[in-house]
Design an enzyme around this catalytic site. Structure first.
Site, PDB file in Angstrom:
ATOM      1  N   ARG A   1       0.829  -1.212   0.000  1.00  0.00           N
ATOM      2  CA  ARG A   1       0.000   0.000   0.000  1.00  0.00           C
ATOM      3  C   ARG A   1       0.857   1.252   0.000  1.00  0.00           C
ATOM      4  O   ARG A   1       0.523   2.247  -0.641  1.00  0.00           O
ATOM      5  CB  ARG A   1      -0.947  -0.012   1.209  1.00  0.00           C
ATOM      6  CG  ARG A   1      -1.982   1.098   1.166  1.00  0.00           C
ATOM      7  CD  ARG A   1      -3.062   0.877   2.203  1.00  0.00           C
ATOM      8  NE  ARG A   1      -2.531   0.907   3.576  1.00  0.00           N
ATOM      9  CZ  ARG A   1      -3.295   0.715   4.655  1.00  0.00           C
ATOM     10  NH1 ARG A   1      -4.582   0.465   4.520  1.00  0.00           N
ATOM     11  NH2 ARG A   1      -2.767   0.766   5.861  1.00  0.00           N
TER      12      ARG A   1
ATOM     13  N   LYS B   1      -2.688   6.437   1.712  1.00  0.00           N
ATOM     14  CA  LYS B   1      -2.533   6.850   3.107  1.00  0.00           C
ATOM     15  C   LYS B   1      -1.566   8.029   3.229  1.00  0.00           C
ATOM     16  O   LYS B   1      -0.549   7.985   3.926  1.00  0.00           O
ATOM     17  CB  LYS B   1      -2.074   5.661   3.956  1.00  0.00           C
ATOM     18  CG  LYS B   1      -2.487   5.754   5.416  1.00  0.00           C
ATOM     19  CD  LYS B   1      -2.273   4.439   6.128  1.00  0.00           C
ATOM     20  CE  LYS B   1      -2.608   4.527   7.607  1.00  0.00           C
ATOM     21  NZ  LYS B   1      -4.042   4.766   7.847  1.00  0.00           N
TER      22      LYS B   1
ATOM     23  N   GLU C   1     -16.417   6.241   4.651  1.00  0.00           N
ATOM     24  CA  GLU C   1     -15.725   5.614   5.774  1.00  0.00           C
ATOM     25  C   GLU C   1     -15.758   6.541   6.980  1.00  0.00           C
ATOM     26  O   GLU C   1     -16.153   7.699   6.900  1.00  0.00           O
ATOM     27  CB  GLU C   1     -14.291   5.240   5.421  1.00  0.00           C
ATOM     28  CG  GLU C   1     -13.373   6.380   5.074  1.00  0.00           C
ATOM     29  CD  GLU C   1     -11.954   5.881   4.773  1.00  0.00           C
ATOM     30  OE1 GLU C   1     -11.304   5.341   5.697  1.00  0.00           O
ATOM     31  OE2 GLU C   1     -11.505   6.025   3.630  1.00  0.00           O
TER      32      GLU C   1
END
Length: 390
Positions: free
Chosen positions: A136, A237, A273
């Site tokens: 990621r 992220k 989210e």
């Protein structure tokens, strides 16, 4: 089947997990003895303390929250203009020096990850799917125009950081060692451009529950602010995704809510989210979660729970989830490295408060207990998710 269900109904489980129950399935039946033993350990934390090393850190493990506890070592690795990271090294934990014109300070060119080390009953340490965090970060670095450590370099740095800070890993059932890898544009840059130098840094802190209050969460559906936009950076992220949620989150907490649940930025009617974790809804045998299509983060815990749910015989749907379905769900839960699997007790949307099942036989507890059992080495890891680092 019935014996498995009856077994869990009779267990006396204390604190946070007491909000859950267990639902039987063909898959979970094979875990009966180990999962039952695991639940009994949670219900009596004193029985799971295990033998501690002589050099164990002086921490009140029974009152460990999710706040920074400085540990002994951090790991650092540098990359200059050739795009290759030099060999990293462990150093005593401490402040770092940054140019006032560094890319991360001026333009937010930075990424972070979160993973954990778990202490087994025999004192050994386990990591949980660190390669997924590494992959990621590689994807995020590409989006943010940053060079990135290789997957092997990332995983090795996490291993070294965990082992160097082994005495800070809580006893079984008392918490985990949260490990935070950072990729920062530390080189000086004045005009808007990628930084000429980068630093990869890993530090760690022992942690307990992410949310201060034990038990089910109380979420507020945010309509004024958006977390991310289509074609933006919501799916990686980057550090720049998180400060913008603080205003809505602080406002919600001042009103007595645990956190904020965001809707999509275009139609304002579909779930995205929570501030720092993914959301799932349960209706009958169907578990649904918003699809990761660039606006939400594809969490490692999210991915793991989807696989576990499928193994337990549930139908899992990754799709657009209208807020109306949230209001009619049987259960709602959140997933993330920090929050693990957290039950949602209620959601407030447009002054309407809806409550959800969080007690005996909940799907949420079934999935939670299996995940944490694997992470702690109590349940056999048949998927190759854990990495032993002793």
């Amino acid at each position: 089947m019935q014996s498995f269900r009856s077994l869990f109904q009779t267990l006396r489980v204390a604190s946070f997990p007491s909000k859950f129950g267990v639902r039987s399935s063909s898959y979970s039946h094979s875990y009966t003895s180990r999962a039952a033993s695991f639940v009994e350990e949670i219900s009596d934390p004193l029985s799971s303390s295990g033998d501690e090393d002589d050099c164990v850190a002086d921490v009140d493990w029974d009152n460990l929250g999710f706040g920074l506890v400085t540990t002994d070592y951090m790991y650092t690795m540098k990359c200059r203009e050739d795009g290759n990271f030099t060999k990293g090294e462990l150093n005593p934990y401490g402040n770092i020096e940054l140019s006032p014109s560094s890319g991360v300070l001026n333009y937010g060119q930075g990424l972070f990850e979160g993973t954990k080390a778990f202490r087994k009953e025999d004192g050994g340490l386990l990591l949980f799917r660190p390669d997924q965090n590494a992959m990621r970060m590689v994807m995020g670095a590409e989006r943010m125009c940053m060079p990135c450590p290789s997957i092997d370099q990332f995983v090795d740095s996490v291993k070294q950081t965990a082992l160097a800070n082994k005495r800070w890993v809580p006893p079984p059932g008392k918490g985990t060692l949260y490990i935070r890898p950072l990729l920062l544009g530390t080189g000086p840059v004045l005009g808007l451009a990628p930084a000429p130098e980068y630093t990869f840094l890993v530090y760690a802190s022992p942690v307990g529950n992410y949310f201060k209050a034990a038990g089910a969460l109380n979420l507020y559906v945010e309509e004024e602010y958006d977390r991310s936009a289509r074609l933006g950076t919501g799916g990686v992220k980057t550090i720049s995704n998180y400060a913008p949620v603080l205003k809505a989150m602080s406002r919600a907490k001042s009103r007595g809510f645990s956190d904020v649940l965001y809707l999509d930025s275009v139609e304002k009617k579909n779930l995205e989210e929570v501030s720092s974790c993914n959301i799932f809804i349960v209706k009958g045998n169907v578990i649904s979660t918003p699809a990761a299509r660039g606006t939400i983060l594809a969490g490692v815990t999210r991915k793991s729970i989807i696989e576990i749910a499928l193994d337990h015989g549930y139908l899992v749907e990754e799709r657009v989830v209208p807020v109306d379905e949230l209001l009619s769900a049987d259960e709602v839960f959140c997933t993330g490295t920090a929050v693990v699997v957290a039950p949602v007790g209620s959601v407030t949307y447009q002054d309407r408060r809806v409550q959800y099942k969080t007690g005996v036989q909940s799907v949420t507890w079934e999935l939670y207990s299996t995940l944490v059992g694997i992470q702690r080495g109590v349940i056999e890891d048949k998927k190759g998710w854990t990495v032993e680092i002793n």
